[in-house]
Enzyme design. Structure first.
Site, mmCIF file in Angstrom:
data_model
loop_
_atom_site.group_PDB
_atom_site.id
_atom_site.type_symbol
_atom_site.label_atom_id
_atom_site.label_comp_id
_atom_site.label_asym_id
_atom_site.label_seq_id
_atom_site.Cartn_x
_atom_site.Cartn_y
_atom_site.Cartn_z
ATOM 1 C CB CYS A 8 -0.892 -0.123 1.019
ATOM 2 S SG CYS A 8 -1.865 -1.493 1.305
ATOM 3 N N GLY A 34 -1.076 0.675 -4.722
ATOM 4 C CA GLY A 34 -2.448 0.078 -4.540
ATOM 5 C C GLY A 34 -3.434 0.788 -5.257
ATOM 6 C CG ASN A 108 3.241 0.217 2.854
ATOM 7 O OD1 ASN A 108 4.513 0.685 2.594
ATOM 8 N ND2 ASN A 108 2.957 -0.844 2.192
ATOM 9 N N GLY A 109 2.311 -2.286 5.181
ATOM 10 C CA GLY A 109 3.226 -3.510 5.717
ATOM 11 C C GLY A 109 2.355 -4.583 6.080
ATOM 12 C CB CYS A 242 11.642 -3.821 1.526
ATOM 13 S SG CYS A 242 11.055 -4.738 -0.213
ATOM 14 C CE1 TYR A 248 6.356 -4.634 -10.944
ATOM 15 C CE2 TYR A 248 5.729 -4.766 -8.579
ATOM 16 C CZ TYR A 248 5.271 -4.615 -9.841
ATOM 17 O OH TYR A 248 4.086 -4.746 -10.066
ATOM 18 C CB CYS A 388 7.021 -10.742 0.476
ATOM 19 S SG CYS A 388 7.332 -9.238 1.771
ATOM 20 C CB CYS A 439 14.326 -7.235 4.159
ATOM 21 S SG CYS A 439 13.079 -8.928 3.942
ATOM 22 C CB CYS A 442 11.459 -11.924 -1.887
ATOM 23 S SG CYS A 442 12.396 -10.399 -2.351
#
Ligand code: AMP
Length: 468
Positions: A8, A34, A108-109, A242, A248, A388, A439, A442
Site C-alpha cells: 500500500c 495500490g 503499509n506493511g 526491503c 520493482y 514476502c 531484507c 524473497c
C-alpha cells in the site's frame, strides 16, 4: 481469518488549510502502490471526517468529496489487496470512536503476530469490524491506560511485530511511525509551513513539498500545533529495508531509503549485462518496470535500446475475451509487440523479476511471433524463491516458479533461447558489494522477523503485472 498482504501507499498532512486536497494528490502519486481502494480522513481539530471507496484515487475522490473533507490535517491510504465482497470493509484508513475520541489509522506493511494478538483480544471481548491486521493496533490503543495518544500508540507498537509504516490521525495530532526494521519506506517533507508524510518522495514532489528526511526505523513522529516531536518505539533498531522496493515496487522518480530508485535500477541493469551479456542486436524492456534496468543493460553492453513492447496504460483488471480465443490475449491487453522493431533481430528482453513465469512465457512467444530470431530473457534481480511476509503481495511458495525449478528449467518453460538472472552479489553492486542491511528474504529466504501467526495463508490475488 485471512492474512492480508498489504502492498500500500500512505500519506499524512498537517497544518495546511487544504490538507485533504494535498492528501488526495499524494495518494495519486502513490497510485502504483495500490489500486484496489483509497481513503482519506481529515480533522479540523474537533472531529474526523472520512471517505473511502473501491477503485482508483481519481474515481473515489471527485472534487466535491475532497471539498467536504475540511480541516488542516489529513491522512490517506491506497490499498492493493483485498477480496470480493469485503473490499470496502477492509479499505483504509480505519476510523474508530473510542474512550478518548476519534482515531484513524493507515498502514503499509504486514504485522506477523496480528492473528495471535487478535485471538487474545477477542478472548477478552474485543469485537473486530474487519479482517485487516491493522485493526489489532486500534484495539491495543483503545485498551491502553496511557494518558496521551502518543503513549498509547507506543504501547500498541511495542506489542506488534513485523512490517509497518503507519500514519495515525486524532482530532489534534498526526502521528507517523516506522517499525524498528524499517522494512517499508516513509519520508517527511514540508510545504509552506505544513508537514507532509508519505511512502515515497514522488508524493512530496507533486505537492511541492521539500524532502526533509526519512522517518527513522523505530521512530515515531508526533505533529501537532506544538510542532514536531520525535520518539523511539524501541531503543535498538535493526534496519533491514526491503530490497524489492528498488527492484520493482517503488516509483523510479522516488528517493527510497536515501537512494534514487531509477539510478539503482539502471545500475542493476549494468550489472546484469556485465554478468550475463549475450551476442544480440537490440535490448528491449518489459515496460514499465523493466525500463530503467534495460537502459542500464543497453548502456553497458553497447547495444541499442528499443521499445519493442508497447504498454497500454489505461487498462483495468479484467477483460471479456471473445469466445474465439485471441493469441496471447491476457498479456496483449497490456503489452503489444512491435514487428517493425523486432523482426529479424536477436533480442535481449529485460524485466525486473519473474514470479509465476506466466508473463515471461507469453512475452517470449509474442516477441517470437513478431519475427525475432532469438529471445534472451534477462532478469534484473535474483530468482524469487520465497514469499514476502512484510508487505509485498507475492503468491505462495508453491506458485513461485523459482522455488522449485532451476534457472535452466525456467528458461525452458518460458521458451527463451537463454535466461539469466542477476546474482545475489550483483544485486548489491550498487552498494559497493555491501550485502548487509537489507531484507532480501524473497531472494534468499533469510527472514529478519519470524512469522508468529499459525496457518498464515497467502492470498491468491497476485495480478501478474499491475497496471502501471
Ligand atoms: P509472472 O507472470 O507471475 O512471472 O509475473 C512477472 C511480472 O510481474 C514481472 O513483469 C514483474 O514486473 C511483475 N511483478 C513482480 N512482483 C510483483 C508484485 N508483487 N505485484 C505485481 N506484479 C509483480
Amino acid at each position: 481469518m485471512k492474512a492480508f498482504r498489504e502492498k500500500c501507499g500512505i500519506v499524512g498532512v498537517y497544518g495546511h488549510p487544504e490538507a485533504a486536497n494535498l492528501a488526495y494528490l499524494g495518494l495519486s502519486a502513490l497510485q502504483h502502490r495500490g489500486q484496489e481502494a483509497a481513503g482519506i480522513v481529515s480533522s479540523d481539530g474537533q472531529v474526523l471526517v472520512s471517505h473511502r471507496g473501491v477503485g482508483l484515487v481519481h474515481d473515489v475522490f471527485p472534487e466535491e468529496i475532497v471539498r467536504r473533507l475540511t480541516g488542516h490535517a489529513s491522512i490517506g491510504h491506497n490499498r492493493y489487496s483485498t477480496t470480493g465482497a469485503s473490499q470496502l470493509k477492509n479499505a483504509q484508513p480505519l476510523v474508530v470512536e473510542y474512550g478518548h475520541g476519534g482515531l484513524a489509522v493507515a498502514h503499509n506493511g504486514n504485522l506477523v503476530n496480528a492473528e495471535t494478538l487478535r485471538a487474545e483480544l477477542e478472548a477478552s471481548g474485543s469485537i473486530f469490524q474487519s479482517s485487516v491486521d491493522t485493526e489489532v493496533l486500534v484495539h491495543l490503543i483503545a485498551a491502553s491506560r496511557a494518558e496521551t495518544i502518543e503513549d498509547r500508540v507506543v504501547e500498541a507498537l511495542r506489542a506488534v511485530r513485523g512490517a509497518y509504516a503507519l500514519v495515525f490521525l486524532s482530532p489534534e495530532k498526526l502521528i507517523a511511525a516506522r517499525d524498528p526494521y524499517g522494512f517499508r519506506p516513509l519520508v517527511l517533507g514540508r510545504v509552506k509551513g505544513a508537514w507532509v508524510v508519505a511512502s515515497e518522495t514522488c508524493a512530496l514532489d507533486l505537492v511541492d513539498a521539500t524532502y526533509e528526511r526519512e522517518i527513522e526505523p523505530g521512530e515515531i513522529v508526533v505533529i501537532s500545533d506544538a510542532g514536531l516531536a520525535s520518539y523511539r518505539v524501541s531503543p535498538s533498531t535493526v534496519n533491514t529495508p526491503c530490497i524489492f522496493e528498488y527492484v520493482y515496487f517503488a516509483r523510479p522518480d522516488s528517493t527510497v531509503f536515501g537512494r534514487n530508485v531509477y539510478q539503482v535500477r539502471k545500475e542493476l541493469g549494468r550489472q546484469l549485462s556485465a554478468e550475463s551479456g549475450v551476442p544480440a542486436d537490440i535490448v528491449v524492456p518489459v515496460p514499465d518496470s523493466g525500463v530503467p534496468a534495460a537502459i542500464g543493460y543497453a548502456e553497458a553492453s553497447g547495444l541499442p535500446f528499443e521499445m519493442g513492447l508497447i504498454r497500454n496504460h489505461y487498462v483495468g483488471r479484467t477483460f471479456i475475451e471473445p469466445r474465439d480465443a485471441i493469441r496471447h490475449f491476457g498479456v496483449k491487453v497490456k503489452l503489444n509487440a512491435q514487428r517493425s522493431v523486432l523482426e529479424g533481430k536477436r533480442v535481449v528482453v529485460v524485466d525486473d523479476s519473474i514470479v509465476r513465469g506466466t508473463t515471461s512465457r507469453k512475452i517470449v512467444k509474442m516477441i517470437r511471433d513478431a519475427g525475432a530470431l532469438e529471445v534472451h530473457m534477462r532478469i534484473s534481480s535474483p530468482p524469487t524463491t520465497n514469499p514476502c511476509y512484510y508487505g509485498i503481495d507475492t503468491p505462495t511458495r508453491d506458485e513461485l516458479i523459482a522455488s522449485a525449478h532451476s534457472v535452466e528449467e525456467i528458461g525452458e518453460y518460458i521458451t527463451a533461447d537463454s535466461l539469466a538472472y542477476l546474482s545475489e552479489a550483483g544485486l548489491y553492486a550498487f552498494l559497493g558489494g555491501q550485502r548487509g542491511g537489507h531484507c532480501d528474504a524473497c531472494f534468499t529466504g533469510n527472514y529478519p522477523v519470524q512469522v508468529e501467526d499459525q496457518g498464515v495463508r497467502q492470498l491468491v490475488l497476485f495480478d501478474a503485472k499491475d497496471p502501471r
